[in-house]
Write a protein that holds these residues in place. Structure first.
Motif, PDB file in Angstrom:
ATOM      1  N   LEU A  40       0.815  -1.205   0.000  1.00 59.97           N
ATOM      2  CA  LEU A  40       0.000   0.000   0.000  1.00 59.97           C
ATOM      3  C   LEU A  40       0.857   1.267   0.000  1.00 59.97           C
ATOM      4  CD1 LEU A  40      -2.715  -0.946   2.664  1.00 59.97           C
ATOM      5  CD2 LEU A  40      -2.885  -1.100   0.167  1.00 59.97           C
ATOM      6  N   GLU A  43      -0.764   6.793   1.859  1.00 62.67           N
ATOM      7  CA  GLU A  43      -2.137   7.267   2.016  1.00 62.67           C
ATOM      8  C   GLU A  43      -3.103   6.089   2.178  1.00 62.67           C
ATOM      9  OE1 GLU A  43      -0.081   8.245  -0.618  1.00 62.67           O
ATOM     10  OE2 GLU A  43       0.505  10.083   0.435  1.00 62.67           O
ATOM     11  N   GLU A  44      -2.935   5.069   1.357  1.00 64.23           N
ATOM     12  CA  GLU A  44      -3.796   3.879   1.465  1.00 64.23           C
ATOM     13  C   GLU A  44      -3.597   3.191   2.815  1.00 64.23           C
ATOM     14  OE1 GLU A  44      -3.931   2.369  -3.188  1.00 64.23           O
ATOM     15  OE2 GLU A  44      -2.114   2.028  -2.007  1.00 64.23           O
ATOM     16  N   TYR A  45      -2.337   3.122   3.244  1.00 61.26           N
ATOM     17  CA  TYR A  45      -2.030   2.489   4.528  1.00 61.26           C
ATOM     18  C   TYR A  45      -2.694   3.255   5.672  1.00 61.26           C
ATOM     19  CZ  TYR A  45       0.481   0.288   8.340  1.00 61.26           C
ATOM     20  OH  TYR A  45       0.788  -0.406   9.500  1.00 61.26           O
TER      21      TYR A  45
END
Length: 187
Positions: A40, A43-45
């Protein structure tokens, strides 16, 4: 048995929606949950971490974030697990973390991690695992050598099953506990 286990996540191994799996894992109250989703973006994490932290908090299971210290700081999480290269690079910037972990593959790496401020290390891989296809396991003698090299807790990782006999076997080498991925993602 579960209080000796750090559950390591891998959403690609789940047979149900990831939040549902995290709920199942937290319901057995492992020592901690390590949110280790390596594919990821930051930001996704962060978005996933917010969701997982809410589940962990509801079950009072400590959550250790992985790889992104800035995300951990932003979300006010004081436990971080970093690859050793990243621990070396950012060791002086990790003030405020009560738990700092890293993965090690030799007694020398474990000792270096301790010198850099790690409060625990993982050592592996101990048994044959699909995560390291084709690589022979390092075994119990290796684990004992790592445990003897440091004074901080060592958690065995790699091919460890939800099996009290196997967990006791690694603990007899001096490990404080184990990290389990597949078994926890298939609970």
């Amino acid at each position: 048995m579960y209080n000796d286990i750090i559950a390591v996540t891998n959403r690609h191994l789940c047979q149900r929606p990831f939040p549902e799996q995290i709920e199942r894992v937290c319901s057995v109250h492992p020592k901690a949950l390590l949110l280790r989703e390596k594919d990821l973006s930051e930001e996704e994490y962060e978005a996933l971490a917010r969701e997982v932290l809410a589940i962990c908090d509801a079950h009072q299971v400590p959550c250790i974030l992985h790889f992104f210290p800035e995300v951990a700081k932003k979300l006010q999480v004081d436990a971080i697990h970093l690859p050793l290269w990243k621990l070396k690079k950012y060791a002086s910037e990790l003030t405020g973390f009560s738990q700092i972990g890293t993965s090690t593959h030799s007694p020398e790496e474990a000792l270096k991690a301790q010198q850099l401020g790690a409060t625990y290390v993982t050592a592996g891989h101990i048994y044959t695992t699909d995560c390291k296809k084709g690589l022979p396991p390092r075994g119990l003698d290796f684990l004992q050598n790592v445990c003897n090299a440091v004074t901080i807790p060592v958690y065995a990782i790699g091919g460890i099953k939800l099996d009290a006999g196997q967990i006791n076997e690694v603990k007899s080498c001096g490990a404080s506990g184990v990290c389990i991925m597949s078994g926890m993602m298939h609970l």
